[in-house]
Design an enzyme around this catalytic site. Structure first.
Site, short mmCIF file in Angstrom:
data_model
loop_
_atom_site.label_atom_id
_atom_site.label_comp_id
_atom_site.label_asym_id
_atom_site.label_seq_id
_atom_site.Cartn_x
_atom_site.Cartn_y
_atom_site.Cartn_z
N TYR A 1 0.89 -1.08 0.15
CA TYR A 1 -0.36 0.02 0.01
C TYR A 1 1.14 0.98 0.45
O TYR A 1 0.75 2.25 -0.17
CB TYR A 1 -1.32 -0.20 1.41
CG TYR A 1 -1.80 -1.32 1.26
CD1 TYR A 1 -2.32 -1.81 0.67
CD2 TYR A 1 -3.37 -0.76 2.26
CE1 TYR A 1 -3.42 -2.83 0.60
CE2 TYR A 1 -3.77 -1.74 2.96
CZ TYR A 1 -4.06 -2.76 1.35
OH TYR A 1 -5.42 -3.34 1.43
N GLY A 2 2.65 0.99 0.28
CA GLY A 2 2.91 2.15 0.86
C GLY A 2 3.11 3.05 -0.06
O GLY A 2 4.29 3.68 -0.58
N THR B 1 0.22 3.14 6.55
CA THR B 1 -0.07 3.90 5.13
C THR B 1 -1.70 4.06 5.22
O THR B 1 -2.68 4.92 4.30
CB THR B 1 0.08 3.02 3.54
OG1 THR B 1 1.21 2.54 4.04
CG2 THR B 1 -0.19 3.99 2.92
N CYS C 1 5.77 2.35 10.32
CA CYS C 1 5.71 1.74 9.25
C CYS C 1 5.54 0.12 10.04
O CYS C 1 6.28 0.21 10.96
CB CYS C 1 6.36 1.52 8.19
SG CYS C 1 6.10 0.14 7.05
N HIS D 1 6.14 -2.50 9.51
CA HIS D 1 7.32 -3.74 9.59
C HIS D 1 8.49 -3.13 10.03
O HIS D 1 9.80 -3.69 10.92
CB HIS D 1 8.24 -3.80 8.13
CG HIS D 1 7.36 -4.17 7.18
ND1 HIS D 1 6.02 -3.91 6.66
CD2 HIS D 1 7.36 -5.24 6.09
CE1 HIS D 1 5.76 -4.61 5.57
NE2 HIS D 1 6.85 -5.88 5.83
N1 DGL Z 1 1.74 -2.14 5.76
C1 DGL Z 1 2.40 -0.82 4.94
C2 DGL Z 1 2.40 0.33 6.44
O1 DGL Z 1 2.48 0.73 7.82
C3 DGL Z 1 3.42 -1.01 5.18
C4 DGL Z 1 4.10 -1.81 3.64
C5 DGL Z 1 3.18 -1.90 2.21
O2 DGL Z 1 3.67 -0.58 1.93
O3 DGL Z 1 2.38 -2.26 2.26
O4 DGL Z 1 2.23 1.25 6.05
#
Ligand code: DGL
Length: 274
Positions: A43-44, A76, A185, A187
């Site tokens: 999604y980022g 995101t 984020c 991760h």
């Molecule tokens: N889960 C997304 C975030 O925390 C990171 C991975 C993505 O880009 O989807 O923004």
């Protein structure tokens, strides 16, 4: 009884397991249902409209399972979809950003706060605006760190390449003398040790996953939504929109154990909502 229903969590993929894990630890009596939209991750890098539309579909599925609260684990999606979700669903909807912001402001002594996140989260200005809404004097330094996501998913949590990448990304944070860094984020909490080694122990790291887990406990109490049943909850449930095998493999990096109750779901089969 409403209180005994599970709490739903969604993320663009596997990263939201950091939020799941923090919630699982903080709220041992609750039951959780997790959805990772692995077919449409990341999604980022996507637009606000796309992220909001995907988030709406994810939530529609989870709400159909009969949950009492919706937790948006993805930063995101928390940046772009909160308004849409709050408008559509008649239940508490919580993103990860406000809790991380409040924790950072509480920890920062010199009002120099860094935020690292995906491109889209940084572009949304969500963290930056919420920090300045609390205190206009806060100097915010925001930086996308897109390579951290694949490095974590590769399991390179303490790898020389990851350390090198962290040094390159975070040099500006040291140069700007931030005293607190928000890991904005899903991760990034997996890289706490590497990030802390680069920035030094004097910089506070704010793990949004932990921050939101701590706040959700008090929100459940305030809303009278804490689980009443005194028996141990049923096992948690996990859904993904792409292959379960791939998710299982990467999930083990996050959780250090195998996932039970992992299913595939096709969200394109859901009825359309406006
Ligand atoms: N889960 C997304 C975030 O925390 C990171 C991975 C993505 O880009 O989807 O923004």
């Amino acid at each position: 009884m409403k209180q005994d229903k599970p709490i739903a969590i969604f993320d663009s993929g596997v990263g939201g397991l950091t939020v799941y894990q923090a919630l699982r630890r903080t709220l041992p009596r609750e039951r959780f249902i997790y959805l990772g939209d692995t077919a449409r991750v990341p999604y980022g890098t996507k637009s606000a409209e796309t992220v909001a539309a995907y988030s709406l579909q994810n939530s529609q599925f989870l709400v159909s399972l009969g949950v009492k609260m919706l937790v948006v684990a993805c930063n995101t999606a928390s940046s772009y979809a909160m308004e849409t979700l709050v408008d559509h669903f008649d239940m508490p909807v919580l993103g990860v950003i406000p809790a991380g912001v409040r924790r950072a402001v509480a920890l920062s002594r010199r009002k120099r706060i860094g935020v690292i996140a995906t491109e889209s989260t940084i572009q949304s200005q969500c963290y930056q605006n919420q920090l300045r809404d609390i205190d206009v004097d806060i100097v915010v330094h925001a930086l996308p760190c897109p390579l951290f996501v694949p490095l974590v998913e590769e399991g390179w949590l303490d790898h020389p390449v990851t350390r090198e990448v962290a040094q390159i990304y975070l040099a500006e944070m040291s140069a700007r003398e931030v005293d607190t860094l928000i890991l904005g984020c899903t991760h990034y909490p997996m890289l706490k040790a590497v990030i802390s080694a680069v920035l030094g122990a004097g910089v506070n790291l704010v793990d949004s996953a932990e921050a939101v887990a701590l706040e959700i406990g008090s929100i459940l109490t305030a809303l009278n939504l804490e689980r009443r049943n005194t028996a141990a909850p049923e096992p948690d449930e996990f859904y993904v929109t792409d292959s379960t095998a791939k998710f299982q493999k990467v999930a083990e990096i996050f959780l250090s154990h195998k996932l039970e109750n992992l299913h595939h779901v096709d969200l394109t089969l859901l009825p359309k909502i406006d």
